[in-house]
Motif scaffolding. Structure first.
Motif, PDB file in Angstrom:
ATOM      1  N   LYS A  26      12.043   3.490   4.432  1.00  0.00           N
ATOM      2  CA  LYS A  26      10.994   2.679   4.691  1.00  0.00           C
ATOM      3  C   LYS A  26       9.804   3.767   5.469  1.00  0.00           C
ATOM      4  O   LYS A  26      10.381   4.474   6.340  1.00  0.00           O
ATOM      5  CB  LYS A  26      11.226   1.554   5.469  1.00  0.00           C
ATOM      6  CG  LYS A  26      12.173   1.767   6.694  1.00  0.00           C
ATOM      7  CD  LYS A  26      12.491   0.260   7.202  1.00  0.00           C
ATOM      8  CE  LYS A  26      13.426   0.556   8.337  1.00  0.00           C
ATOM      9  NZ  LYS A  26      13.782  -0.760   9.032  1.00  0.00           N
ATOM     10  N   GLN A  27       8.682   3.322   5.316  1.00  0.00           N
ATOM     11  CA  GLN A  27       7.699   4.049   5.997  1.00  0.00           C
ATOM     12  C   GLN A  27       6.615   3.208   6.471  1.00  0.00           C
ATOM     13  O   GLN A  27       6.066   2.456   5.556  1.00  0.00           O
ATOM     14  CB  GLN A  27       6.939   5.466   5.130  1.00  0.00           C
ATOM     15  CG  GLN A  27       5.769   5.950   5.802  1.00  0.00           C
ATOM     16  CD  GLN A  27       5.339   7.056   4.810  1.00  0.00           C
ATOM     17  OE1 GLN A  27       4.815   6.425   3.683  1.00  0.00           O
ATOM     18  NE2 GLN A  27       5.287   8.125   5.079  1.00  0.00           N
ATOM     19  N   ASN A  28       6.148   2.886   7.717  1.00  0.00           N
ATOM     20  CA  ASN A  28       5.205   1.944   8.155  1.00  0.00           C
ATOM     21  C   ASN A  28       3.996   2.845   8.318  1.00  0.00           C
ATOM     22  O   ASN A  28       3.792   3.863   7.840  1.00  0.00           O
ATOM     23  CB  ASN A  28       5.744   1.218   9.554  1.00  0.00           C
ATOM     24  CG  ASN A  28       6.146   2.292  10.781  1.00  0.00           C
ATOM     25  OD1 ASN A  28       5.644   3.475  10.474  1.00  0.00           O
ATOM     26  ND2 ASN A  28       6.786   1.681  11.545  1.00  0.00           N
ATOM     27  N   LEU A  29       2.965   2.084   9.059  1.00  0.00           N
ATOM     28  CA  LEU A  29       1.644   2.612   8.989  1.00  0.00           C
ATOM     29  C   LEU A  29       1.714   3.956  10.043  1.00  0.00           C
ATOM     30  O   LEU A  29       1.019   5.006   9.711  1.00  0.00           O
ATOM     31  CB  LEU A  29       0.771   1.686  10.000  1.00  0.00           C
ATOM     32  CG  LEU A  29      -0.767   2.317  10.160  1.00  0.00           C
ATOM     33  CD1 LEU A  29      -1.528   2.918   8.976  1.00  0.00           C
ATOM     34  CD2 LEU A  29      -1.397   1.146  10.950  1.00  0.00           C
ATOM     35  N   MET A  30       2.322   4.022  11.063  1.00  0.00           N
ATOM     36  CA  MET A  30       2.452   5.243  11.905  1.00  0.00           C
ATOM     37  C   MET A  30       3.507   6.180  11.158  1.00  0.00           C
ATOM     38  O   MET A  30       3.009   7.333  11.369  1.00  0.00           O
ATOM     39  CB  MET A  30       3.110   4.844  13.442  1.00  0.00           C
ATOM     40  CG  MET A  30       3.284   5.957  14.403  1.00  0.00           C
ATOM     41  SD  MET A  30       1.402   6.640  14.739  1.00  0.00           S
ATOM     42  CE  MET A  30       0.919   5.065  15.681  1.00  0.00           C
ATOM     43  N   GLY A  31       4.255   5.792  10.450  1.00  0.00           N
ATOM     44  CA  GLY A  31       5.128   6.654   9.660  1.00  0.00           C
ATOM     45  C   GLY A  31       4.197   7.376   8.691  1.00  0.00           C
ATOM     46  O   GLY A  31       4.377   8.581   8.336  1.00  0.00           O
ATOM     47  N   VAL A  86      -4.378  -7.021  -0.122  1.00  0.00           N
ATOM     48  CA  VAL A  86      -3.761  -7.780  -1.336  1.00  0.00           C
ATOM     49  C   VAL A  86      -3.396  -6.748  -2.604  1.00  0.00           C
ATOM     50  O   VAL A  86      -2.384  -6.647  -3.195  1.00  0.00           O
ATOM     51  CB  VAL A  86      -4.462  -9.104  -1.594  1.00  0.00           C
ATOM     52  CG1 VAL A  86      -4.032  -9.485  -3.132  1.00  0.00           C
ATOM     53  CG2 VAL A  86      -4.262 -10.220  -0.649  1.00  0.00           C
ATOM     54  N   THR A  87      -4.594  -5.993  -2.971  1.00  0.00           N
ATOM     55  CA  THR A  87      -4.404  -4.988  -3.854  1.00  0.00           C
ATOM     56  C   THR A  87      -3.395  -4.021  -3.690  1.00  0.00           C
ATOM     57  O   THR A  87      -2.563  -3.538  -4.607  1.00  0.00           O
ATOM     58  CB  THR A  87      -5.714  -4.485  -4.142  1.00  0.00           C
ATOM     59  OG1 THR A  87      -6.826  -5.511  -4.537  1.00  0.00           O
ATOM     60  CG2 THR A  87      -5.540  -3.543  -5.457  1.00  0.00           C
ATOM     61  N   LEU A  88      -3.373  -3.659  -2.393  1.00  0.00           N
ATOM     62  CA  LEU A  88      -2.389  -2.565  -2.063  1.00  0.00           C
ATOM     63  C   LEU A  88      -1.080  -3.121  -2.363  1.00  0.00           C
ATOM     64  O   LEU A  88      -0.062  -2.546  -2.696  1.00  0.00           O
ATOM     65  CB  LEU A  88      -2.574  -2.198  -0.661  1.00  0.00           C
ATOM     66  CG  LEU A  88      -3.960  -1.303  -0.393  1.00  0.00           C
ATOM     67  CD1 LEU A  88      -3.939  -0.817   1.110  1.00  0.00           C
ATOM     68  CD2 LEU A  88      -3.684   0.432  -1.124  1.00  0.00           C
ATOM     69  N   SER A  89      -0.883  -4.438  -1.732  1.00  0.00           N
ATOM     70  CA  SER A  89       0.556  -4.903  -2.026  1.00  0.00           C
ATOM     71  C   SER A  89       1.068  -5.208  -3.472  1.00  0.00           C
ATOM     72  O   SER A  89       2.177  -4.785  -3.673  1.00  0.00           O
ATOM     73  CB  SER A  89       0.701  -6.457  -1.005  1.00  0.00           C
ATOM     74  OG  SER A  89       1.746  -7.018  -1.085  1.00  0.00           O
ATOM     75  N   TYR A  90      -0.032  -5.464  -4.003  1.00  0.00           N
ATOM     76  CA  TYR A  90       0.342  -5.716  -5.607  1.00  0.00           C
ATOM     77  C   TYR A  90       0.959  -4.336  -6.163  1.00  0.00           C
ATOM     78  O   TYR A  90       1.697  -4.273  -7.063  1.00  0.00           O
ATOM     79  CB  TYR A  90      -1.077  -6.080  -6.236  1.00  0.00           C
ATOM     80  CG  TYR A  90      -0.769  -5.998  -7.673  1.00  0.00           C
ATOM     81  CD1 TYR A  90      -0.127  -6.881  -8.588  1.00  0.00           C
ATOM     82  CD2 TYR A  90      -1.636  -5.040  -8.271  1.00  0.00           C
ATOM     83  CE1 TYR A  90      -0.013  -6.658  -9.941  1.00  0.00           C
ATOM     84  CE2 TYR A  90      -1.706  -5.015  -9.693  1.00  0.00           C
ATOM     85  CZ  TYR A  90      -0.826  -5.610 -10.437  1.00  0.00           C
ATOM     86  OH  TYR A  90      -0.634  -5.515 -11.965  1.00  0.00           O
ATOM     87  N   ILE A 129       0.353  -1.124   3.340  1.00  0.00           N
ATOM     88  CA  ILE A 129      -0.110   0.372   3.839  1.00  0.00           C
ATOM     89  C   ILE A 129       1.369   1.150   3.795  1.00  0.00           C
ATOM     90  O   ILE A 129       1.008   2.354   3.584  1.00  0.00           O
ATOM     91  CB  ILE A 129      -0.655   0.105   5.162  1.00  0.00           C
ATOM     92  CG1 ILE A 129      -1.900  -0.981   5.261  1.00  0.00           C
ATOM     93  CG2 ILE A 129      -0.872   1.296   5.895  1.00  0.00           C
ATOM     94  CD1 ILE A 129      -2.161  -1.026   6.578  1.00  0.00           C
ATOM     95  N   GLY A 130       2.400   0.803   4.202  1.00  0.00           N
ATOM     96  CA  GLY A 130       3.308   1.533   4.232  1.00  0.00           C
ATOM     97  C   GLY A 130       4.217   1.294   2.766  1.00  0.00           C
ATOM     98  O   GLY A 130       3.580   0.751   2.059  1.00  0.00           O
ATOM     99  N   VAL A 131       5.491   1.468   2.665  1.00  0.00           N
ATOM    100  CA  VAL A 131       6.328   1.580   1.646  1.00  0.00           C
ATOM    101  C   VAL A 131       7.632   1.300   1.958  1.00  0.00           C
ATOM    102  O   VAL A 131       8.220   1.713   3.222  1.00  0.00           O
ATOM    103  CB  VAL A 131       6.003   2.796   0.800  1.00  0.00           C
ATOM    104  CG1 VAL A 131       6.878   3.899   1.174  1.00  0.00           C
ATOM    105  CG2 VAL A 131       6.753   2.391  -0.656  1.00  0.00           C
ATOM    106  N   HIS A 132       8.292   0.610   1.118  1.00  0.00           N
ATOM    107  CA  HIS A 132       9.667   0.126   1.339  1.00  0.00           C
ATOM    108  C   HIS A 132      10.527   0.558  -0.012  1.00  0.00           C
ATOM    109  O   HIS A 132      10.249  -0.439  -1.042  1.00  0.00           O
ATOM    110  CB  HIS A 132       9.629  -1.228   1.856  1.00  0.00           C
ATOM    111  CG  HIS A 132      11.244  -1.623   2.274  1.00  0.00           C
ATOM    112  ND1 HIS A 132      11.964  -2.188   1.220  1.00  0.00           N
ATOM    113  CD2 HIS A 132      11.754  -1.922   3.344  1.00  0.00           C
ATOM    114  CE1 HIS A 132      13.200  -2.345   2.002  1.00  0.00           C
ATOM    115  NE2 HIS A 132      13.036  -2.311   3.151  1.00  0.00           N
ATOM    116  N   TYR A 133      11.587   1.138   0.096  1.00  0.00           N
ATOM    117  CA  TYR A 133      12.374   1.280  -1.139  1.00  0.00           C
ATOM    118  C   TYR A 133      13.836   0.979  -0.743  1.00  0.00           C
ATOM    119  O   TYR A 133      14.306   1.004   0.277  1.00  0.00           O
ATOM    120  CB  TYR A 133      12.509   2.674  -1.625  1.00  0.00           C
ATOM    121  CG  TYR A 133      11.209   3.479  -1.997  1.00  0.00           C
ATOM    122  CD1 TYR A 133      10.929   3.535  -3.366  1.00  0.00           C
ATOM    123  CD2 TYR A 133      10.543   4.245  -0.884  1.00  0.00           C
ATOM    124  CE1 TYR A 133       9.723   4.184  -3.447  1.00  0.00           C
ATOM    125  CE2 TYR A 133       9.328   4.872  -1.353  1.00  0.00           C
ATOM    126  CZ  TYR A 133       8.987   4.930  -2.453  1.00  0.00           C
ATOM    127  OH  TYR A 133       7.612   5.519  -2.888  1.00  0.00           O
TER     128      TYR A 133
END
Length: 515
Positions: free
Chosen positions: A307-312, A419-423, A446-450
C-alpha cells in the motif's frame, strides 16, 4: 537448562520458574496494558484533576506513589505465581495469575512461530523473552520472560523439529527442494523516519492530546501566544493580523509536535530494521527499546498487502505487510493487521517491493502486471452518487445562503476527479506459475493498495449484483481470506462466475496446507 531456571519437584510435572529479573518484564507489561486499556477511561478524571483540583503537585505525588507501590506488589505476586512446564506430551503449560488463577495449555502442533525479544532492561543480564504464537492468535500467545537466549533457541529448535516430523510427505519434499540461499534487507533509520510521516501515528498523537486541548491552549496562550502575538504586532503593526499569525503559529507547532511523536514511535518500533529470508522462512529483527525477533514460515503467509498513501506517493515509498491467519469473519482484515505477528516492512521503494515479493512469488513484477479493470457502469454510478448529488446539495446551500454558486461547480470537478481516480485504480490480475494460481487485486484513489494471494488459500467466494447490474450482465466479487478479503467490483458476469468456480476448485482440490 541454565541457572536462571529453578526447577521444583512439588508435582509429577517438572514445573519451573523464570529468572527473578522477570519481575521487570511484568512491571513493564502491566504498565503498557494500563496505558492501552485503562488510560483512555481515566482521561475524563485527569481533565477534572488538571482543571479543578488545587494543590496538584501533592495529590499527583500521592496518587503516583500509591500506583507505583501497587504495581510493584502486583508484579512480584504475579512472578511468584508464574510457573511453566514442558510436558512429555509436547505441550507448553503455564500457571499464572494473582486474584484469578489461570492455566494455559499450548500444544507444539499449534505453535505457529517462536519469536525471541530482547528488551533493553534484559540486555545487561543476557536474558530474553521467548514468545510462542499460536495460529496468529494474540489471545493464545504464551510468553516466557527472563530466560537465557540459548534456552529460547533450544525451545525453538525443539518445537520446529516436532512440527517437521508431522509434515506430510509432499510438504517435506517441497521444503527439502527449496533453495537455501539467504536473502537479506536492511532499512536505514533515515528511511524508518519517513514511515513516521507516512503512517497515521501523527493523527493518533493529536487524538491522544485532544482531551487536554483546552488546558493546553490556555497554557500556551499565557506562555507563548501572547509573546508571539506581541512579536507579530511589532513587525506587522496590525493587532488583528498579529492574532491570526499567532494562532497559525500555534497550530503549526501542534502539528509539528504530533509529527515528531509519530517519527519517534516509528524509530522505537523499527530501529535498525533487518530482514532475512532463508529456507522458506522470514526472520525480522527490529526495535530500539526491545530488539524483537520475529520468525515466519512462508506457508503461513495468507496474503501480501502493498500500500501507498498520499504521503507515501510524495516520498515514492510503499509499505508491505505479510498477513497471517486471523480470527476470520467480517473483521478478519482488522484482526490480521492488529496481530502482533504480522510481518510489516514499513518503508520500501518500488525496486525493494519487487525484490521482497519475489522471495515468495518469483513471478511478481509490479511493472508488468496487466490488470483487468472494472466496467464503466461503476464510473457512471459513482459519478452520480458521489459527485453529482453532493454538488447539487452544495448548490442548494449556496443558493439559500447567498454564497457564490460557482462553489458547486468546483465541488463537482473535485469530486468527479476523485471518483475517476478511484475507478481507474480498480483491477485484478490472474496469474499461473508452475501449476500454482495467484490473484492480485488493486484498489485506491490518490494512493494505491494491492493484495496478492494464492487462490487455494481462499476461504470462500461469492458475488453480489443489483437489479441494474443483472440487466447489464455485471457482478461484484468478494473473496474471503483468513487475513481479510478481496473485493472486485463491476466485472462481467461470466468472468465473476469463472473466478468463483476456479477459486473454489483450487481451495478444494489442493492438498497443501495453508496454515
Amino acid at each position: 537448562m541454565s541457572n536462571t531456571l529453578n526447577e521444583t519437584q512439588s508435582s509429577p510435572l517438572q514445573w519451573q520458574k523464570v529468572s527473578p529479573w522477570a519481575v521487570l518484564y511484568f512491571v513493564v507489561h502491566f504498565c503498557v496494558r494500563f496505558v492501552k486499556d485503562g488510560l483512555l477511561n481515566l482521561l475524563p478524571m485527569l481533565v477534572v484533576f488538571v482543571t479543578q483540583v488545587e494543590n496538584k503537585v501533592f495529590w499527583a505525588q500521592a496518587a503516583g506513589g500509591a500506583a507505583l507501590v501497587s504495581l510493584l506488589v502486583y508484579s512480584i505476586l504475579y512472578y511468584l505465581n508464574f510457573k511453566f512446564c514442558i510436558s512429555d506430551d509436547h505441550e507448553i503449560l503455564l500457571n499464572k495469575g494473582v486474584f484469578k488463577k489461570e492455566r494455559l495449555t499450548l500444544k507444539f502442533a499449534r505453535v505457529q512461530n517462536v519469536n525471541i525479544a530482547e528488551p533493553f532492561y534484559f540486555t545487561p543480564v543476557n536474558l530474553v523473552n521467548c514468545i510462542f504464537d499460536a495460529a496468529g492468535s494474540v489471545s493464545q500467545e504464551a510468553v516466557l520472560p527472563g530466560v537465557t537466549k540459548d534456552y529460547a533457541q533450544q525451545m525453538r529448535k525443539q518445537i520446529f523439529a516436532f512440527k517437521a516430523q508431522h509434515q506430510t510427505e509432499d510438504e517435506h519434499t517441497e521444503h527439502s527442494e527449496a533453495h537455501t540461499t539467504e536473502n537479506s534487507l536492511r532499512i536505514s533509520n533515515k528511511e524508518i523516519a519517513k514511515f513516521g510521516l507516512m503512517s497515521n501515528m501523527a493523527i493518533l498523537a493529536i487524538a491522544a492530546i485532544a482531551p487536554f486541548i483546552n488546558v493546553l491552549v490556555d497554557f500556551l496562550e499565557q506562555q507563548i501566544i501572547t509573546k508571539v502575538e506581541g512579536f507579530y504586532q511589532q513587525e506587522l503593526g496590525l493587532l488583528a493580523s498579529a492574532a491570526t499569525f499567532a494562532m497559525i503559529t500555534l497550530i503549526a507547532l501542534l502539528v509539528l509536535i504530533a509529527v515528531l511523536l509519530s517519527v519517534g514511535m516509528s524509530l522505537i518500533r523499527f530501529y535498525n530494521f533487518e530482514l532475512y529470508f532463508k529456507g522458506q522462512k522470514f526472520k525480522r529483527i527490529a526495535g530500539l527499546l526491545e530488539r524483537h525477533q520475529l520468525s515466519m514460515s512462508m506457508d503461513k503467509v495468507q496474503s501480501i498487502v502493498i500500500k501507498q498513501n498520499l504521503m507515501g506517493r510524495l516520498l515514492k515509498r510503499f509499505t508491505v505487510e505479510c498477513l497471517q491467519a486471523s480470527s476470520g469473519g467480517i473483521a478478519a482484515g482488522v484482526a490480521a493487521k492488529k496481530n502482533k505477528q504480522t510481518l510489516m516492512l514499513p518503508v520500501l521503494n518500488s525496486e525493494q517491493v519487487d525484490s521482497v515479493c519475489q522471495w515468495i512469488y518469483p513471478w511478481f513484477n509490479s511493472k508488468k502486471l496487466q490488470f483487468n479493470g472494472a466496467e464503466r457502469a461503476l464510473l457512471y454510478k459513482n459519478l452520480s452518487f458521489y459527485a453529482l448529488l453532493p454538488s447539487i446539495a452544495v448548490f442548494g446551500v449556496c443558493y439559500l445562503g447567498q454564497f457564490n454558486s460557482w462553489l458547486s461547480l468546483g465541488a463537482l470537478l473535485v469530486l468527479s476527479g476523485l471518483v475517476t481516480l478511484s475507478y481507474q485504480r480498480y483491477g485484478y490480475y490472474l496469474h499461473e506459475d508452475n501449476g500454482r494460481f495467484y490473484l492480485v487485486v488493486r484498489k485506491g484513489m490518490i494512493g494505491v493498495h494491492y493484495r496478492v494471494f494464492e487462490l487455494y488459500k481462499a476461504q470462500s467466494a461469492r458475488s453480489i449484483s443489483t437489479y441494474l447490474m443483472r440487466r447489464a450482465g455485471l457482478k461484484s466479487l468478494y473473496i474471503q481470506l483468513a487475513s481479510g478479503f478481496a473485493f472486485i467490483p463491476y466485472i462481467k458476469q461470466q468472468d465473476a462466475d469463472y473466478i468463483i468456480d476456479f477459486t473454489l476448485y483450487q481451495a478444494e482440490s489442493t492438498k497443501r496446507s495453508w496454515m
